[in-house]
Design an enzyme around this catalytic site. Structure first.
Site, PDB file in Angstrom:
ATOM      1  N   ASP A 164       0.864  -1.189   0.000  1.00 38.06           N
ATOM      2  CA  ASP A 164       0.000   0.000   0.000  1.00 38.06           C
ATOM      3  C   ASP A 164       0.898   1.236   0.000  1.00 38.06           C
ATOM      4  O   ASP A 164       1.851   1.303   0.776  1.00 38.06           O
ATOM      5  CB  ASP A 164      -0.886   0.024   1.254  1.00 38.06           C
ATOM      6  CG  ASP A 164      -1.948  -1.067   1.230  1.00 38.06           C
ATOM      7  OD1 ASP A 164      -1.933  -1.884   0.288  1.00 38.06           O
ATOM      8  OD2 ASP A 164      -2.774  -1.110   2.151  1.00 38.06           O
ATOM      9  N   ASP A 196      -1.094  -1.288  -5.874  1.00 37.01           N
ATOM     10  CA  ASP A 196      -2.257  -0.900  -5.056  1.00 37.01           C
ATOM     11  C   ASP A 196      -3.242  -0.049  -5.864  1.00 37.01           C
ATOM     12  O   ASP A 196      -2.880   0.984  -6.397  1.00 37.01           O
ATOM     13  CB  ASP A 196      -1.699  -0.124  -3.848  1.00 37.01           C
ATOM     14  CG  ASP A 196      -2.746   0.569  -2.998  1.00 37.01           C
ATOM     15  OD1 ASP A 196      -3.936   0.236  -3.120  1.00 37.01           O
ATOM     16  OD2 ASP A 196      -2.359   1.435  -2.182  1.00 37.01           O
ATOM     17  N   HIS A 364      -9.132  13.697   8.014  1.00 39.53           N
ATOM     18  CA  HIS A 364      -8.656  12.395   7.535  1.00 39.53           C
ATOM     19  C   HIS A 364      -8.109  12.557   6.126  1.00 39.53           C
ATOM     20  O   HIS A 364      -8.654  13.309   5.315  1.00 39.53           O
ATOM     21  CB  HIS A 364      -9.791  11.368   7.511  1.00 39.53           C
ATOM     22  CG  HIS A 364      -9.391  10.053   6.886  1.00 39.53           C
ATOM     23  ND1 HIS A 364      -8.522   9.192   7.510  1.00 39.53           N
ATOM     24  CD2 HIS A 364      -9.702   9.488   5.696  1.00 39.53           C
ATOM     25  CE1 HIS A 364      -8.333   8.136   6.736  1.00 39.53           C
ATOM     26  NE2 HIS A 364      -9.034   8.296   5.636  1.00 39.53           N
ATOM     27  N   SER A 366      -6.391   9.795   3.011  1.00 42.40           N
ATOM     28  CA  SER A 366      -6.152   8.385   2.688  1.00 42.40           C
ATOM     29  C   SER A 366      -4.657   8.069   2.769  1.00 42.40           C
ATOM     30  O   SER A 366      -3.803   8.941   2.597  1.00 42.40           O
ATOM     31  CB  SER A 366      -6.667   8.096   1.272  1.00 42.40           C
ATOM     32  OG  SER A 366      -6.350   6.778   0.909  1.00 42.40           O
ATOM     33  N   HIS A 368      -3.543   5.904   0.648  1.00 45.17           N
ATOM     34  CA  HIS A 368      -3.332   5.308  -0.681  1.00 45.17           C
ATOM     35  C   HIS A 368      -3.213   6.395  -1.736  1.00 45.17           C
ATOM     36  O   HIS A 368      -3.913   7.416  -1.680  1.00 45.17           O
ATOM     37  CB  HIS A 368      -4.505   4.384  -1.033  1.00 45.17           C
ATOM     38  CG  HIS A 368      -4.728   3.293  -0.035  1.00 45.17           C
ATOM     39  ND1 HIS A 368      -4.145   2.051  -0.152  1.00 45.17           N
ATOM     40  CD2 HIS A 368      -5.444   3.263   1.117  1.00 45.17           C
ATOM     41  CE1 HIS A 368      -4.516   1.296   0.884  1.00 45.17           C
ATOM     42  NE2 HIS A 368      -5.293   2.017   1.666  1.00 45.17           N
TER      43      HIS A 368
END
Length: 555
Positions: A164, A196, A364, A366, A368
């Site tokens: 990831d 990923d 927040h 990610s 990714h």
């Protein structure tokens, strides 16, 4: 190993494609197998009563003498969560970086198998020979420290698994992705890239974790009462952000949730989380401080029914109640499938009088990479063949289009399902046969003992309930000497449906008498006849199909 596969490189997924979670990938050549990751995923809505889902490892069990090792790219549950179950059935060494290994050891200790498992510490410059494979590693950015990608030199060519990743140019721990090493691997030639795909549908770049730190600190300054932050227990960077915001606003931090306590302790012991001892307090010390001096760090960002935050929202937590004036920060986004649980928890928190910060308020980001970062990885690696992994089918498909845009020929892109084998021979790749690949359901202590039939029964019970019909027949002449009695659970309330129950009892009696008149004494036939007659009658009367369980006894 069959002779036809002896000199072919095989790559396949036992979990992680067509789904989020349950990551497990296999690279095989001749007598050697290397496994990358062994993760879990959380149950879907129709998996009633199931705790977690892990990959089906039938193929690995049948070939375990050829497994040279399990390499783990980072410490998240969707990459490590199946290890306690897998390692009870397969003897193989584990290779992982310092923090990842620390988190895995905590799991293995809990499962009572730590002493049985060989563990090998790796770092970004490690070089490991496993059978015919040589493994090297490269550092990546993710929402947990110590994440790595894996480069496997095979007799057919080089295979790269990114793990990831995203490209964070201002990482919170000043640990940068090793872009130079990635470019070097690409220059040397990559046969196949497994990358990923989680954010393949998201344009642009993923924001830096440092921006989240600023947003969380802003919320800490705004809050007048207690602050409760919910995030993934394994999101070490986010926890560090919370610690720093608490220090800046002169708050103490109490930790709630067993998994959060475990991860924080391991990460602090290994030097990946930094907090002065006087920052952290026990949960029972919290009530001695004024509300504006308290921060609670909790599990439950996914609305899990038994998590600390969900129990607080329902006023069923032993130590913490939600009070009017509390600020609750969801520092995570819902995993696909968890949206209903999360929105239900948010509703309950609002009802309890809390101010809830969630969604698009910057708390927040990610872990990714988005489309531009995925294209950067493709450009750095310049693979001949491309296999998108770690994502639902639409994400894999979109990632395939990105690969085409960067110059990978469409015929060299493999959109696989779990179990599909991609074979490489003399530099050419094709889709081969399949290996067994499904899911194993964990329910309590049971591993795999709940299958589709049990789930179907649970679904029927949850929809229309159950009717149990109890009858006692005479051993001498087969006549009915007791009953039939009908017990209803989840179908109708018997006291308010006496007429329906009386008619049902009469029908069962008539059906049994007809069978006995026809000299039918086989219990299986008697039960089927009762079940079918009762099922038709109840559907006509109620338009419901309860599970019908006839019990016939002899006396």
């Amino acid at each position: 190993m069959s002779k036809q596969n002896e000199h072919k490189l095989l790559i396949f997924a036992l979990g992680g494609v067509g789904e989020i979670g349950k990551n497990m990938y296999v690279v095989e050549y001749g007598d050697d197998i290397v496994v990358i990751d062994a993760g879990l995923k959380y149950p879907e809505e129709d998996m009633l009563g199931i705790d977690i889902v892990i990959p089906d490892i039938t193929y690995l069990e049948e070939n375990q003498e050829r497994i040279r090792g399990i390499v783990v790219t980072h410490g998240h549950e969707d990459h490590t969560g199946a290890l306690p179950y897998v390692l009870k059935r397969i003897k193989a060494p584990i290779f992982a970086t310092k923090l990842t290994l620390g988190l895995i050891e905590g799991k293995l200790k809990e499962a009572n198998i730590l002493h049985q498992v060989k563990r090998v510490l790796i770092h970004k410059r490690s070089k490991i020979n496993l059978g015919c494979f040589t493994l090297t590693f490269f550092k990546t950015n993710h929402s947990i420290p110590d994440s790595v990608g894996v480069c496997i030199d095979t007799p057919e060519g080089r295979v790269v698994h990114t793990g990831d990743f995203k490209f964070d140019y201002t990482p919170i721990n000043n640990e940068y992705a090793d872009i130079g090493r990635m470019a070097e691997i690409g220059e040397q030639g990559v046969l196949a890239l497994l990358s990923d795909s989680t954010n393949a549908e998201r344009p642009g770049y993923t924001r830096s974790e440092k921006e989240v730190g600023r947003a969380i600190t802003d919320q800490f300054f705004k809050a007048k009462g207690r602050i409760i932050v919910a995030t993934f227990a394994s999101n070490i960077h986010r926890i560090q952000n919370v610690f720093e915001a608490a220090m800046e606003t002169n708050r103490k931090v109490a930790i709630v949730g067993r998994s959060m306590l475990t991860v924080v302790q391991i990460a602090r012991d290994l030097g990946y989380l930094h907090a002065p001892d006087d920052l952290l307090i026990e949960i029972d010390e919290m009530n001695r401080l004024p509300a504006h001096k308290v921060c609670i760090l909790s599990t439950g960002s996914q609305g899990e029914p038994m998590s600390a935050l969900t129990r607080m929202a329902k006023a069923s937590h032993k130590q913490v109640d939600i009070l009017p004036g509390d600020t609750v920060i969801f520092a995570a986004t819902p995993i696909p499938g968890n949206e209903k649980f999360v929105s239900r928890t948010i509703d309950q928190l609002f009802k309890a009088g809390a101010h809830v910060v969630y969604g698009l308020e910057g708390v927040h980001v990610s872990g990714h990479g988005s489309q531009e970062e995925l294209k950067l990885m493709l450009n750095l690696m310049k693979p001949k063949y491309f296999i998108p992994i770690h994502g639902e089918y639409r994400m894999l498909r979109q990632h395939g289009k990105l690969a085409e845009a960067t110059g990978v020929p469409a015929e060299n892109i493999f959109l696989i399902e779990n179990g599909d084998i991609v074979e490489f021979h003399k530099g050419k790749a094709r889709l081969g046969s399949k290996v067994p690949a499904g899911h194993v359901l964990i329910d309590g202590l049971g591993v795999g003992d709940v299958g589709n039939i049990v789930l179907r029964d649970r679904k029927l019970l949850s929809q229309d309930g159950i009717l149990i019909v109890v009858v006692t027949l005479s051993k001498q002449n087969g006549s009915v000497i007791s009953g039939p009695d009908i017990i209803s659970r989840g179908f109708v309330y018997v006291r308010e449906s006496e007429e329906l129950m009386d008619d049902a009892i009469q029908l069962v009696t008539t059906t049994l008498e007809r069978c006995l008149d026809e000299q039918t004494h086989d219990w299986s036939t008697l039960k089927n006849n009762v079940r079918e007659a009762l099922s038709r009658f109840l559907y006509d009367q109620t338009r419901r199909r309860p599970m019908i369980l006839p019990i016939i006894m002899e006396a």
